[in-house]
Enzyme design. Sequence first.
Site, short mmCIF file in Angstrom:
data_model
loop_
_atom_site.label_atom_id
_atom_site.label_comp_id
_atom_site.label_asym_id
_atom_site.label_seq_id
_atom_site.Cartn_x
_atom_site.Cartn_y
_atom_site.Cartn_z
N LEU A 154 41.96 33.92 41.54
CA LEU A 154 40.73 34.61 41.92
C LEU A 154 40.54 34.62 43.43
O LEU A 154 40.11 35.63 44.01
CB LEU A 154 39.51 33.95 41.24
N TYR A 155 40.85 33.50 44.07
CA TYR A 155 40.75 33.41 45.52
C TYR A 155 41.70 34.41 46.18
O TYR A 155 41.29 35.17 47.07
CB TYR A 155 41.06 31.99 45.97
#
Length: 254
Positions: A154-155
């Site tokens: 996600l990052y």
Amino acid sequence: MSGLQNKSVLITGGANGAGAASAKLFAEEGARVMIADRDAKAAGTLVAALQARNLDVHFVHADISRPQEAETAYRAAHDAFGRVDILFNHAGIIIVKPFLECTLEEWDELMDNNAKSAFLMTRLVLPEMLERGKGVLIFTSTTGVRAATHLEALYCASKSAMHQMARALAVEYRDQGIRANLICPSFVRTHHGEHEIEQLRSYGVFASENDVNAMQGRICEPEEVAEVALFLASDASSFVNGAEIFVDNTFTAV
């Protein structure tokens, strides 16, 4: 290197780490600096220390992932300085966990803080830069856009969205006097970096300082990121546009 005398700078996420180091360095180079951050305590301490040295640094409490608070941050800088010459989109967060354990809420949180916040701030600042025919946009990205990292899907996705937006802005507005460049740090000795290492280690990923040393020689200091930001902010980088500068000591090269 050209200084930043009388330049007006808005730094998001400038209360801690490399953002704080950049605020200090920019002010020492003669800039007028507005820090926008959610951490009022850290920002207040930093601003008090810098103002005690007669440096022109101010703070606005804002969560710039929210449209109204982004507007508040921009208005504070504009009201204080009359213009924003340089926008440093540094604010961001990280979540480390297995992809299948990530929630939709966490996806939204990462996208809001790492991508939408930069979109909101750039959209606010860019019109006045275009009117003057000159402006500098700096974005803090990550080595994760080149070297995908364990447990950080996600990052990496959220930073990649911001990353490509910045490069597209450089292409779109090059001929109108706008420069947009990216800083891509690896592990940095900040609360953010320490939190990342702590989370990785909790999942059994090799991420002690010795492991970091093996990957990049040593941990990066926040002042080393700030020096790159200063270069990109200054006229010394006048022909640098759409660039990705990896501050990683070969982390992505091996």
